[in-house]
Design a protein around this motif. Structure first.
Motif, mmCIF file in Angstrom:
data_model
loop_
_atom_site.group_PDB
_atom_site.id
_atom_site.type_symbol
_atom_site.label_atom_id
_atom_site.label_comp_id
_atom_site.label_asym_id
_atom_site.label_seq_id
_atom_site.Cartn_x
_atom_site.Cartn_y
_atom_site.Cartn_z
ATOM 1 N N THR A 22 -9.067 4.593 -27.134
ATOM 2 C CA THR A 22 -7.895 4.699 -26.275
ATOM 3 C C THR A 22 -6.846 3.671 -26.666
ATOM 4 O O THR A 22 -5.658 3.973 -26.798
ATOM 5 N N VAL A 63 -7.029 11.115 -26.101
ATOM 6 C CA VAL A 63 -7.888 12.173 -25.565
ATOM 7 C C VAL A 63 -9.336 11.920 -25.954
ATOM 8 O O VAL A 63 -10.260 12.095 -25.138
ATOM 9 N N LEU A 89 -10.514 9.049 -23.695
ATOM 10 C CA LEU A 89 -10.690 9.449 -22.297
ATOM 11 C C LEU A 89 -11.710 10.569 -22.165
ATOM 12 O O LEU A 89 -12.346 10.716 -21.122
ATOM 13 N N LEU A 133 -4.773 10.535 -18.502
ATOM 14 C CA LEU A 133 -4.410 11.599 -19.443
ATOM 15 C C LEU A 133 -3.114 12.278 -19.011
ATOM 16 O O LEU A 133 -2.220 12.542 -19.836
#
Lengths: 552, 575
Positions: free
Chosen positions: A175, A220, A223, A263
């Protein structure tokens, strides 16, 4: 409200952190187990009272037809506000149902960690800045490690804690790496800056969109582990199985909520650059996630492992909503001559948020019921241990059946409304008015079909649990020694599920306004700096448009 | 006192079962007496209210234009207008639904009487589930909003799942799960089809409505936005997935014998009597009006599937050794008749088909009830274990023979009216169809008639083996039911506990069914006249589409046979 400062906005979180510190310190100096659970609930309630003060601010905002006020890195919009309430609710359910490793109740550190988690979740909901988002995610992750480590003193429990620890570190790294690309493009950590750069007039002719996409892809990936999206899901079954029901409940709700909100924030800011990548990625991940989750759940014997796969599958359903949101152009991109009904643009996001709430409550309730039926030192393990619970504990069995039917999406329960919204939004991409090229629209139909079939598959394993409770004769009654807290948490979650089933309208309205405000990044504190998009990239050369055209 | 307008009565009939279910749960003392009394009173009240509504329904659809063809219409906002979705709580009856609605109330009342002494385990749960099921069944027929329809449609699964799973026979867990998953899989696809219909209408009219009459009107051929054929076919397929499993149409019937056999008597009665009709009703309500061209396109295939079900169900029924299973397979066969009538699309056939659906509810409901009574007495479902029961239980034999006659279509009873109409209509359709398709339809019509013969065969054979001939009873059964009835004692085995004949309660459960069987058989016009206008409206588009296909095909054949006329046309236009 205009005189408010970030500290005022952060007051609910501060109360939680303060309570957590009191519990940590007090716990270190007291022998035995004090009233830490009650203190934790008290902290959550106080935090809620302070959060309720924002209500008035919102009424003024709504009167002036604005969705949000913002104060630098901490923002105050309806998504953040409503998500904070969700966080507090989740916190109450978790603190109620948490048990210790023996009959003496939970250790003070467990309660303290839970409060920190909730504070982190509220921070993630209100953060408007990459650094703060990351901090919030870490504020969730680090107490999670503590919780998992304290949950069960068995080899499996230790393995779960360690496994989660390493993978979570990896996901944080991914991330952060993704955030660094976004920072590189925007030249600022403010999400609003990223948005204004990405929406800039000449930006598309540079190679910067590629960097943004790379950054979002990494985010993405990072997460995805927290939300339990399929290629990154594999830790979940082992960890859920190894740990205690309450810790598994936490894992099934808190990281998922945080992951989805972060997100959404990042995708909203990077949206102009995502192009078709955004929804295609979401749609693809959604299909794999729900199918794999549901199919693998069919073979599970362990309740928590089964619920882990179920939680993976629900992450898959949820992504459909995000895909729809990213596929339907929002208002700012709508100048392309296609009619966009107001509200329809964010309806996918709204559906996803509503689903998130419905799922979280049912999941927390399920784990609370499982926790109640077990013993603190030996939780209920296999589905067959549930045999005959309907005769020995009719109320708990009824609540558990309610959660199962809601998760399976049976009308008229809340889960049905959630799935209805997701699927009608997905279908409306194809059938209703939208601006997607006809060639790719039919993918949403395909995904809808896959989603409803998945719902039918999922009913098979939810029915196994119900069938065990109601249809099988009792052999060896479950211990049912989870204590009053788990019972209260089950009841509270059941009340919430019934409430959302009967009064789905207001809940859906809430998710609508939250989506409305979350779909566009909030402007920064000062007037948004209008920076020329190509400033740091030098002069746009002739070759650049061709390159970017190819990359699109 | 409350007002007695049909609107209020309809709402009361939906609310009463829920109130009753709530009362049973609240006043539960663990013993059956209180629960079953409340359930009996509730179902009786519901039956009276529902019957009152049904008999207030005007004949020939008079005075229904103002409400869009609905009687006792209540229309209120339900979820509010969220995100542009206008989901409404809209209930009302029309000719399609009114008799199914009444049938649900009638059979539920019989079911309570039927379960009176056979349910000992968790009686409060049993009766409250039964009442919830009643609410779901009446709601699904009354719903005028697609989402409300679907909510009730799926909701019926939950109580029935528990009824089969908890109070069923030896293989109940598997049967309940299979029933649930089979129906759910189909109905989620139906759900998708229904949502697509809503959205197609939205893209034409900009009105995101879920109202069934509005959608039917807008997407019908008169409304100006008929869907293209390929879309109709997709929607037809999606809707069929759920309804065909419910009916069940031939290859999708495998859940049915299991569920019927394993369910407790009340579950079997309601499953066969009402819940299978949801499929027939769904076809008439959604498939035919919304996708008429697809129906016409698929018509021969649909008729073949129906007739395959008739013959297959009958042949398999002949081979059964388990009484309940035999009746279950006879349901497959009878529902094939209903669907044949519906798909034949002539007014006669359609009315016959729908009437036959009601008839099947009465006669098969009665048969399953008697199977339950036999099971209460002998704890067996094996045909070979029983024989000559008419000596032991003459009243039961009387009712059994009566329901059998109704089932095989003896003139004067309801089965005859339905079967005759639908077969006559089918022959009409077959002989009206010219060209190569006509032969196939004629074969179907003839095969369907042979199904009637097979039906008489397996039913009469069952009655003969079980109720006539030398007395044969399973050894060591009849315990616990040995009320000292002097009527049927057996001289050869005087020490065996005696099996008693039907009690007053059991006769009370069967008589209402018998009354309606006579009524429909002797005076079908009373029932048909209330169904006919709505049926005509629902099937007219599909019939017209089939007629248009026929005309086109005939024209094509004409041009193929005489290519000459086309030559000068080409010659004229080409320069």
């Amino acid at each position: 409200m205009t005189t408010a400062t970030s500290i005022q906005l952060l007051a609910p979180q501060c109360v939680l952190v303060f309570t957590a510190i009191v519990i940590f310190v007090g716990g270190a100096f007291s022998e035995g187990r004090g009233p830490w659970k009650q203190l934790g609930i008290f902290g959550l309630v106080m935090s809620g009272l302070i959060l309720a003060q924002h209500q008035r601010a919102f009424e003024t905002l709504l009167q002036h037809n604005e969705v949000a006020a913002t104060f630098g890195p901490v923002s105050l919009d309806l998504l953040g506000y409503l998500a904070s309430w969700l966080a507090l609710g989740v916190g109450v359910l978790l603190v109620l149902q948490v048990t210790g490793t023996d009959a003496r109740g939970p250790a003070p550190e467990v309660i303290g960690s839970l409060l920190l988690l909730v504070a982190g979740l509220m921070l993630a909901a209100q953060a408007n800045d990459l650094v703060l988002l990351f901090l919030a995610l870490e504020l969730i992750s680090i107490p999670t490690y503590v919780l998992l480590a304290l949950a069960r003193p068995t080899p499996a429990g230790r393995e779960a804690a360690l496994k989660y620890f390493f993978l979570s570190i990896l996901s944080s790294g991914l991330t952060l790496y993704g955030f660094s690309f976004l920072y590189g493009v925007a030249g600022s950590t403010q999400l609003a800056d990223l948005y204004s750069v990405a929406a800039g007039p000449l930006h598309a002719f540079t190679s910067l969109p590629l960097l943004v996409r790379l950054g979002v892809l990494l985010v993405v990936a990072g997460l995805g582990m927290k939300i339990a999206i399929v290629p990154l899901h594999f830790y979940a079954p082992d960890v859920y199985q190894g740990t205690s029901p309450a810790a598994a409940a936490m894992l099934s709700a808190v990281p998922k909520i945080a992951g989805v909100i972060v997100l959404v924030r990042v995708a909203a800011a990077a949206r102009p650059d995502l192009g078709e990548l955004g929804w295609k990625l979401m749609l693809g991940l959604s299909v794999i996630t729900m199918t794999l989750g549901n199919v693998l759940a069919l073979w599970q014997r362990n309740v928590r492992r089964l619920l882990a796969y179920s939680s993976i599958a629900h992450a898959g359903y949820l992504l459909i909503g995000l895909a729809v949101w990213l596929a339907v152009p929002d208002k700012s991109v709508a100048g392309s001559g296609h009619p966009v009904t107001p509200g329809l643009a964010v309806s996918g996001l709204s559906a996803a948020l509503f689903y998130l709430v419905v799922y979280s409550v049912a999941s927390l309730g399920t784990f609370a019921a499982i926790g109640y039926l077990g013993r603190p030192d030996r939780p209920l393990d296999t589905v067959s241990e549930l045999a005959g619970v309907a005769s020995s504990h009719p109320a708990i069995a009824a609540a558990l059946a309610l959660f199962m039917f809601s998760l399976a999406g049976l009308p008229p329960l809340a889960g049905f409304w959630g799935k209805l919204m997701l699927i009608i939004r997905a279908l409306s991409v194809d059938v209703g008015p939208s601006a997607i090229s006809p060639g790719v629209r039919h993918w949403f139909i395909v995904v809808s079909v896959i989603a409803v079939l998945n719902a039918a598959i999922s009913a098979a394993y939810y029915l196994r649990i119900i069938g065990a409770m109601y249809f099988r004769p009792q052999h060896g009654a479950p211990a049912a020694d989870g204590g009053l807290g788990t019972k209260l948490a089950t009841g509270l979650a059941a009340v919430l599920v019934v409430g959302m089933s009967l009064y789905a309208g207001p809940a859906l309205h809430g998710s609508d306004v939250a989506a409305e405000s979350g779909a566009v990044p909030l402007p920064a504190a000062a007037t948004p700096r209008a920076r020329p998009a190509v400033a740091q990239n030098g002069q746009p050369s002739v070759a650049v448009p061709q390159l970017s055209a190819a990359s699109r | 006192m409350m007002e007695f307008s049909p609107q209020h009565l309809l709402l009361w009939s939906l609310a009463l079962p829920l109130i009753g279910a709530g009362l049973i749960c609240l006043l539960n003392d663990g013993r059956p007496q209180r629960a079953r009394t409340i359930a009996l009173v509730t179902t009786l009240l519901t039956l009276l209210v529902a019957g009152r509504v049904a008999f207030m329904f005007p004949a020939n659809g008079i005075n229904l234009e103002s409400t869009g063809g609905a009687f006792a219409l209540t229309d209120a906002s339900w979820l509010g207008k969220i995100s542009g979705l206008d989901v409404r709580f809209s209930v009302g009856l029309d000719g399609l639904s009114v008799w199914f609605y009444a049938l649900s109330a009638l059979l539920s009342f019989c079911c309570v009487l039927l379960s009176w002494e056979s349910i000992h385990e968790r009686p409060a749960t049993f009766y409250s589930l039964l009442l919830m099921l009643l609410c779901g069944m009446m709601g699904v027929f009354a719903a005028r909003d697609i989402l409300l329809f679907y909510v009730f449609f799926e909701f019926t699964l939950i109580p029935l799942y528990f009824l089969i799973g908890i109070w069923g026979h030896e293989d109940r867990n598997y049967a309940a799960t299979k029933f649930f998953l089979f129906t759910l899989t189909g109905s989620v696809l139906t759900f998708l089809g229904l949502l697509t219909v809503v959205l197609v209408n939205f893209s034409h009219t900009g009105d995101l409505t879920f109202s069934i009459p509005k959608l039917t009107a807008a997407l019908g051929p008169v409304g100006g936005h008929p869907m293209p054929l390929h879309l109709q076919l997709w929607i037809f397929a999606a809707l069929t997935a759920g309804f065909a499993i419910k009916v069940p149409l031939f290859p999708l019937h495998t859940w049915l014998p299991l569920a019927h056999t394993q369910a407790p008597a009340a579950g079997s009665v309601l499953l066969a009597g009402v819940l299978l009709k949801l499929g027939t009703y769904g076809f008439a309500r959604f498939n035919l009006p919304l996708a008429p061209e697809a129906t016409a396109w698929l018509l021969p295939a649909l008729l073949w599937i129906s007739v395959a079900g008739i013959i297959y169900g009958a042949l398999v029924a002949l081979a059964q050794t388990d009484m309940k299973r035999l009746i279950a397979y006879s349901s497959v066969s009878h529902l094939g008749f209903c669907m044949l009538g519906l798909f034949a699309l002539t007014p006669l056939a359609v009315q016959g088909g729908m009437l036959q659906a009601v008839n099947h509810g009465l006669s098969t409901g009665g048969l399953f009830a008697i199977m339950g009574m036999i099971h209460d007495r002998y704890h067996t479902r094996e045909i070979s274990a029983l024989g000559g029961l008419a000596r032991r239980t003459p009243w039961m034999a009387l009712f059994m023979v009566f329901f059998t006659f109704s089932s095989i279509g003896l003139p004067g009873l309801n089965g005859f009216a339905g079967e005759f109409l639908l077969l006559a209509g089918m022959f009409q359709r077959a002989w009206m169809t010219t060209g190569p398709g006509g032969l196939g339809l004629k074969v179907i019509a003839v095969l369907a008639v042979s199904g009637v013969v097979l039906g008489a065969w397996y039913m009469l054979w069952l009655v003969q083996r079980v109720f006539f001939g030398p007395l044969r009873e399973p050894h060591g059964t009849g315990h616990g039911h040995g009320s000292h009835d002097e009527l049927g004692h057996d001289l050869k085995q005087p020490d065996r506990p005696l099996v008693r004949d039907l009690s007053l309660r059991e006769i009370g459960a069967l008589v209402p069914l018998a009354v309606f069987i006579f009524w429909i058989g002797l005076c079908p016009q009373f029932f048909l006249s209330r169904m006919a206008p709505a049926l005509q409206e629902a099937t007219q588009p599909a019939a017209a589409a089939w007629q248009a296909r026929q005309t086109n095909e005939a024209a094509d054949r004409q041009t193929a046979l005489n290519p000459r006329p086309s030559v000068p046309v080409v010659a004229e236009t080409s320069p």
